[in-house]
Design an enzyme around this catalytic site. Structure first.
Site, PDB file in Angstrom:
ATOM      1  CG  HIS A   8     -34.399   4.871   8.562  1.00 36.13           C
ATOM      2  ND1 HIS A   8     -35.158   5.610   9.439  1.00 36.13           N
ATOM      3  CD2 HIS A   8     -34.884   3.608   8.629  1.00 36.13           C
ATOM      4  CE1 HIS A   8     -36.055   4.839  10.015  1.00 36.13           C
ATOM      5  NE2 HIS A   8     -35.918   3.609   9.538  1.00 36.13           N
ATOM      6  CD  GLU A  29     -40.158  -1.989   9.955  1.00 31.37           C
ATOM      7  OE1 GLU A  29     -39.171  -1.283  10.216  1.00 31.37           O
ATOM      8  OE2 GLU A  29     -41.039  -1.660   9.139  1.00 31.37           O
ATOM      9  CG  ASP A  87     -38.272   0.150  13.766  1.00 33.55           C
ATOM     10  OD1 ASP A  87     -37.774   0.926  14.608  1.00 33.55           O
ATOM     11  OD2 ASP A  87     -38.365   0.437  12.560  1.00 33.55           O
TER      12      ASP A  87
END
Length: 265
Positions: A54, A159, A185
């Site tokens: 990210h 996740e 997530d």
């Protein structure tokens, strides 16, 4: 007396976890210079993890920060953007002492990460000389393999609801050191987006901690910096790795607090 490869390759996080101590980590998403490693140490962190999933950080920048972490005694991990073996190898060759692998859905996925991260006989990681972990010194290949296999951690992320259903078999994979819950997530996968302290999340953590304890592994917490009470409860239950937040969130929070303080004066 010349230091051995094992003496040079020290993973402070792994040593601390072996003593059942809490490890606190800072995520690096913003800062692109090596000073962040020294800042993390001064602030009292045990580890940094550089988030390539990210962020727009490059492998070159990642390697520089990892080497700075090694130099000051901050254990550098990298959350990888790809689980391809050649990508994992480049991250580890650059100075990381472990990978955080996102989107693991099965024991087969976890085993592939171990295979890419570990040298023979535990895995199939390709060998190159002149590694920063060894201060670019030369040692017998077998000694290097043993030292780095022992020090390099494999951390897999849970996740999704699918991964949660298989959490016991995932953490049971030989060579996996830690489960790391990606809380945001997981919330989305469980159809409770943003509800980080929902009962389903609490159950997910309880189930994951129990699985880790059955197999002698560790559990990591991510995404709960805004819920310190819940995080503290999880630490009491046995979680020992806590990702406290990112350099970006720390900077923004402190800056916003200071600006408000001055305007309210």
């Amino acid at each position: 007396m010349k230091e051995s490869a094992r003496e040079l390759v020290r993973n402070g996080v792994k040593e601390k976890l072996a003593r059942n101590k809490l490890v606190v980590s800072m995520t690096v998403r913003l800062v692109r210079t090596i000073e962040i490693a020294e800042i993390a140490r001064t602030a009292g962190f045990d580890s940094i993890y550089i988030d390539l999933e990210h962020s727009s950080l490059s492998l070159d920048t990642t390697g520089q920060i990892c080497m700075a972490g090694l130099a000051v005694g901050i254990t550098p991990f990298v959350r990888i953007a790809s689980t391809a073996p050649e990508y994992i190898a480049r991250v580890l060759d650059g100075g990381a002492l472990g990978v955080i692998a996102p989107h693991i859905q099965s024991s087969q996925d976890a085993a592939q990460i171990v295979r890419a991260a570990k040298f023979p006989p535990l895995g199939a990681r390709s060998f190159t000389g002149s590694l920063p972990h060894l201060r670019f010194r030369t040692f017998p290949t077998a000694e290097i393999f043993e030292a780095l296999n022992e020090a390099t951690m494999v951390i897999v992320m849970i996740e999704s609801a699918e991964a949660l259903a298989k959490v016991d078999e995932i953490i049971a994979v030989d060579g996996v050191d830690m489960l790391f819950i990606g809380t945001n997530d997981l919330c989305s996968s469980l159809n409770i987006p943003g509800q980080l302290d929902h009962e389903l999340i609490r159950n997910a953590y309880s189930r994951s901690i129990e699985a880790c304890q059955r197999h002698g592994k560790q559990l990591g917490i991510g995404g709960l910096s805004a819920h310190p009470k819940f995080a503290a409860e999880l630490v009491d239950l046995g979680a020992r790795y806590f990702s406290t937040g990112s350099d970006l969130s720390f900077l923004l929070s402190a800056a916003a607090t200071k600006a408000k303080q001055m305007r309210d004066h």
